[in-house]
Design an enzyme around this catalytic site. Structure first.
Site, short mmCIF file in Angstrom:
data_model
loop_
_atom_site.label_atom_id
_atom_site.label_comp_id
_atom_site.label_asym_id
_atom_site.label_seq_id
_atom_site.Cartn_x
_atom_site.Cartn_y
_atom_site.Cartn_z
N ARG A 223 142.64 75.95 12.08
CA ARG A 223 144.03 75.52 12.20
C ARG A 223 144.92 76.58 11.57
NH1 ARG A 223 142.73 72.39 15.77
NH2 ARG A 223 142.69 70.12 15.59
N HIS A 271 146.19 78.49 21.24
CA HIS A 271 145.40 77.30 20.87
C HIS A 271 144.63 76.76 22.08
CE1 HIS A 271 145.28 73.84 17.75
NE2 HIS A 271 144.20 73.79 18.52
#
Ligand code: NAP
Length: 308
Positions: A223, A271
């Site tokens: 993340r 992502h």
């Protein structure tokens, strides 16, 4: 008994078709078309609705549509309602592919060849043996383990780091904060596959980079907030780090003026390392519902006190 889906509506249509085929007895609804809120027993969401204890009074299970649950505000989910993250073959395969290409890009000097191409240069560099490029993965969970098992096949010496001790065939396993420096000291390509928790936020920082061998490279597929981006820029400038491949950033996307966008030694993807595949995810969710009804443990149930 109703299943409520609250995430990307286009994917919701795919889930609806799959539920109609595979579980015709279970009513399937896509947020915000909730129907009778009291009938909703199962919720699959990227983010639960506000105050689910009040709005969905008979909720029995919350499923995350993603592998992580750091985006979830769990404060409104009653403690007796289990929260299950997504562990499904589609996510695992996607991550193995992404990390394999990232490690091979670094290993086969494609950053340098890309720079040479811009200068119209045709110049060979010596090929380094896989056996001399040590790969290390932060996180020995479902994804970290799958990635290492594949990378091992190329001949890279492989290691992983987790919170609790693990034993994996052919992989050097390190556990706990006290072993982190030893793990980093033997790692030329560092991959982050940790969940975002208070303990992992900002972990990829100047101190950690300094513990890697000079000229190491990093791949962040965990993340964005796990990486201190200013420290990364400084480590690239000093040569402590050579390359970085980032699938996640903080924020997402980075502002247009952010120096990471144009850094010659940084590659950014939006992502996309791996995503839940509706066809495989629905099977896993239906299996978990069967388990729940039979009073068996569900696959991927998170420990709320641990945060993952
Ligand atoms: P997982 O099965 O829960 O594994 C997490 C691993 O991290 C475990 O080995 C755990 O240790 C370790 N860990 C957690 N906190 C730690 C700490 N403080 N110190 C040391 N080790 C720690 O999770 P997963 O399914 O492999 O997924 C990992 C993460 O990948 C997700 O949370 C998500 O953020 C990210 N992800 C990204 C994408 C993308 O597209 N970029 C896609 C999917 C997932 P223990 O083994 O001791 O519990």
């Amino acid at each position: 008994m109703t299943f409520l889906y609250k995430a990307d509506p286009a994917r919701g249509e795919q889930w609806a078709r799959l539920f109609a085929q595979k579980a015709p007895d279970l009513e399937f609804r896509v947020w915000p078309d909730v129907g009778d809120p009291a009938a909703i027993r199962y919720l699959a969401a990227w983010q639960p609705p506000e105050d689910p204890a009040r709005t969905l009074p008979n909720l029995e299970v919350v499923f995350s549509v993603g592998a992580g649950i750091d985006q979830f505000d769990l404060s409104g989910v009653p403690a007796h309602v289990p929260v299950v993250r997504m562990i499904e073959p589609g996510i695992v395969e996607g991550m193995v592919e992404y990390v394999t290409q990232a490690v091979l890009t670094i290993h086969r000097d494609l950053f340098d060849y890309g720079l040479q191409q811009q200068e119209r240069q045709w110049r060979e560099m010596p090929v380094r043996a896989a056996a001399s490029r040590r790969v290390g993965v932060l996180g020995l969970g479902v994804l970290g383990t799958a990635v290492l098992e594949r990378l091992r096949l190329f001949g890279f010496p492989c290691a992983g780091w987790s919170r609790s001790p693990r034993t994996l065939d052919g992989i050097e396993c390190y556990a706990g904060t006290e072993s982190l420096d030893a793990f980093l000291a033997r790692t030329d390509v560092l991959i982050c596959l940790l969940p975002l928790t208070d303990a992992t936020r900002g972990l990829l920082n100047a101190k950690l980079f300094a513990a890697l061998p000079e000229g190491a490279s990093i791949v962040n597929v965990g993340r964005g907030p796990q990486l201190n981006q200013d420290d990364l820029l400084a480590a690239l400038a000093s040569g402590q780090l050579q390359n970085a491949i980032l699938d996640v950033t903080d924020p997402e996307p980075l502002p247009a003026s952010h120096p990471l966008w144009t850094h010659a030694r940084v590659r950014i993807t939006p992502h996309i390392a791996s995503a839940t595949r509706p066809d495989t995810a629905v099977d896993v969710v239906l299996d978990n519902i069967r388990r729940h009804r039979a009073g068996q443990p569900m696959i991927g149930q998170i420990d709320r006190s641990r945060g993952y």
